[in-house]
Design an enzyme around this catalytic site. Structure first.
Site, short mmCIF file in Angstrom:
data_model
loop_
_atom_site.label_atom_id
_atom_site.label_comp_id
_atom_site.label_asym_id
_atom_site.label_seq_id
_atom_site.Cartn_x
_atom_site.Cartn_y
_atom_site.Cartn_z
N HIS A 1 0.82 -1.22 0.00
CA HIS A 1 0.00 0.00 0.00
C HIS A 1 0.85 1.26 0.00
O HIS A 1 0.48 2.25 -0.62
CB HIS A 1 -0.93 0.01 1.21
CG HIS A 1 -2.24 -0.65 0.96
ND1 HIS A 1 -3.31 -0.02 0.37
CD2 HIS A 1 -2.66 -1.92 1.21
CE1 HIS A 1 -4.34 -0.84 0.28
NE2 HIS A 1 -3.97 -2.01 0.78
N GLU B 1 -4.93 -3.98 12.12
CA GLU B 1 -6.09 -3.69 11.26
C GLU B 1 -6.58 -4.99 10.61
O GLU B 1 -7.75 -5.33 10.69
CB GLU B 1 -5.66 -2.68 10.18
CG GLU B 1 -6.75 -2.36 9.17
CD GLU B 1 -6.22 -1.53 8.01
OE1 GLU B 1 -7.04 -0.92 7.32
OE2 GLU B 1 -5.00 -1.52 7.77
N HIS B 2 -5.67 -5.69 9.94
CA HIS B 2 -5.98 -6.98 9.31
C HIS B 2 -5.20 -8.08 10.02
O HIS B 2 -3.99 -7.95 10.22
CB HIS B 2 -5.56 -7.00 7.84
CG HIS B 2 -6.13 -5.90 7.00
ND1 HIS B 2 -7.34 -6.00 6.36
CD2 HIS B 2 -5.63 -4.68 6.68
CE1 HIS B 2 -7.57 -4.88 5.68
NE2 HIS B 2 -6.55 -4.06 5.87
N HIS C 1 -35.90 15.86 41.32
CA HIS C 1 -36.08 14.47 40.90
C HIS C 1 -37.05 13.76 41.84
O HIS C 1 -37.98 13.06 41.39
CB HIS C 1 -34.73 13.72 40.93
CG HIS C 1 -33.83 13.98 39.76
ND1 HIS C 1 -33.28 15.21 39.51
CD2 HIS C 1 -33.39 13.15 38.78
CE1 HIS C 1 -32.51 15.12 38.43
NE2 HIS C 1 -32.57 13.88 37.96
#
Length: 441
Positions: free
Chosen positions: A266, A334-335, A427
């Site tokens: 890449h 990532e992978h 409340h």
């Protein structure tokens, strides 16, 4: 080190050396943050003029402030110019990606009875707008178009914009345009890098301001996202590609070498490791790498070589399977590909990964392009807590509650006790006899 890749033995590494193996290029964004800051500021001030100026400067593309948007003619030319087999492959991938994300989409609303007469649940619907970042610097990525735009479409997002760097002639890649049409998106803008992130964060005369930006990018993009994170949702962290191939004794080390190169090609800022406890696998992979590098183009081989011989990649031989698994989980890739004849046996051991690909027939290539699950994955160790891009990233949940007359007394009694303990008078009053007076009225 000499040879096609670093060859490291985990048992011989110091603690500091092991930490360096776990690092990524995006770990130190300081220089990028400093340089991206004036770009982001200029786009915020000048809009389209600044976007066009930086695009001419960084992408060397002849764009101007009045031609940042892709036109219908651009789409027509892309359809005509793209080879039929590429168009068919894009259509094939789009079908699988759509099917996966349709199956992933949650029901629009659920409401369950929590206790008698008290109901709670979620209503789930799309966000209003999103920008999908599609990189181009080291190639053209129609797959990223489909992986970001299709789940947004499936989720029901009405306004989807694509930002992508133009080529040297100022045009958008033809396959990117065809993939955008396959995803049902027509708003594409010719800009990338920090200026594109700033443009969709602030909005310009041409580029719409979006509620969120998704998609992978360079450290410039990651840095710009951090700078605008207070005004736009920057989504899942997605920086330079990274992968780990885990291989056991049942596979051919040459296959591990083949798959190790997938993410390494890449770019020089990628990270790629083969992690194994089997010396024969490690040595066979090392010996096979030169052959496979020769089968790649010079540019891609250079990227892969830089990664595998640099601080973010190589072959890591571990003393045993337990230490290999511990390294992978610390890395949180990532992978992650589990290369084994029985990958499911290893699967429970791996806790941290953006995606896990099982076996010899599931290389990252399939996951990146056509299998269906999203390839926009958490990087930089974020897989410890973050998830892949999905339809959920383009949807938001609104909690729904409904208490009936019959269910109210039991809940009011317990809530009143907690409200008093925490010191919240209003409340407590809202579930006291004061309320019942008005309900009766």
């Amino acid at each position: 080190m000499t040879g096609p890749a670093n060859f490291l033995k985990l048992a011989e590494l110091t603690a500091a050396e092991r930490r360096r193996c776990l690092a990524r290029t995006e770990s130190d964004l300081g220089p990028y943050l400093e340089k991206a800051a004036p770009i982001v500021a200029a786009v915020a001030q000048e809009g389209d003029e600044a976007v066009a100026r930086f695009t001419r400067q960084f992408d060397k593309a002849p764009v101007s402030a009045d031609n940042l948007a892709a036109t219908p003619d651009d789409f027509r030319h892309a359809r005509k110019s793209l080879a039929p087999d590429i168009s068919a492959a894009i259509a094939f991938a789009a079908r699988n990606i759509t099917k996966f994300h349709q199956d992933q989409k949650p029901e629009e609303m659920w409401l369950h009875e929590i206790s008698p007469g008290a109901f709670a649940g979620d209503r789930i619907g799309p966000i209003a707008s999103v920008a999908c970042y599609v990189p181009r610097g080291k190639g053209s990525f129609p797959s990223s178009v489909m992986m970001t735009c299709i789940p947004a479409k499936v989720a029901g997002v009405e306004k989807i914009a694509i930002v992508t760097p133009p080529g040297p002639d100022g045009s958008v890649d033809a396959a990117t345009l065809v993939a955008a049409e396959a995803a049902g998106v027509t708003d594409i803008f010719k800009c990338g890098g920090a200026q594109a992130v700033a443009a969709v964060a602030y909005g310009t005369g041409t580029i719409p301001r979006c509620a969120k930006i998704v998609g992978p990018g360079s450290p410039w993009v990651v840095a710009a996202k951090r700078l605008v994170a207070d005004i736009i949702d920057t989504g899942t962290p997605a920086g330079p590609s990274e992968s780990i191939i885990f291989a056991d004794e049942t596979v051919d080390g040459r296959l591990a070498a083949l798959d190790l190169l997938i993410e390494a090609e890449h770019g020089a800022d990628s990270s790629a490791w083969l992690v194994t406890h089997v010396p024969e696998v490690a040595e066979a992979a090392r010996d096979a790498l030169p052959h496979f590098l020769k089968e790649m183009s010079p540019d891609r081989a250079a990227f892969a070589g830089t990664v595998l011989k640099g601080p973010q990649g190589g072959i890591l031989l571990c003393p045993d399977a337990a230490s290999a698994i511990a390294f992978v989980n610390d890395y949180a890739p990532e992978h992650l590909q589990i290369l084994s004849r029985d990958p499911k046996a290893w699967l429970p051991s791996f806790k941290n990964a953006g995606e896990i690909l099982l076996g010899e027939y599931t290389p990252s290539t399939l996951g990146n392009f056509v299998l269906g699950p999203n390839h926009v994955l958490p990087t930089g160790g974020w897989a410890r807590t973050a998830s892949p891009l999905s339809v959920y990233d383009f949807m938001k949940r609104t909690s729904i509650g409904h208490v009936t007359r019959e269910g109210y007394p039991a809940l009011a009694r317990e809530a009143h006790i907690i409200a008093r303990y925490e010191g919240f008078d209003a409340h407590a009053n809202a579930v006291s006899p004061l309320r019942e007076k008005y309900l009766k009225a």
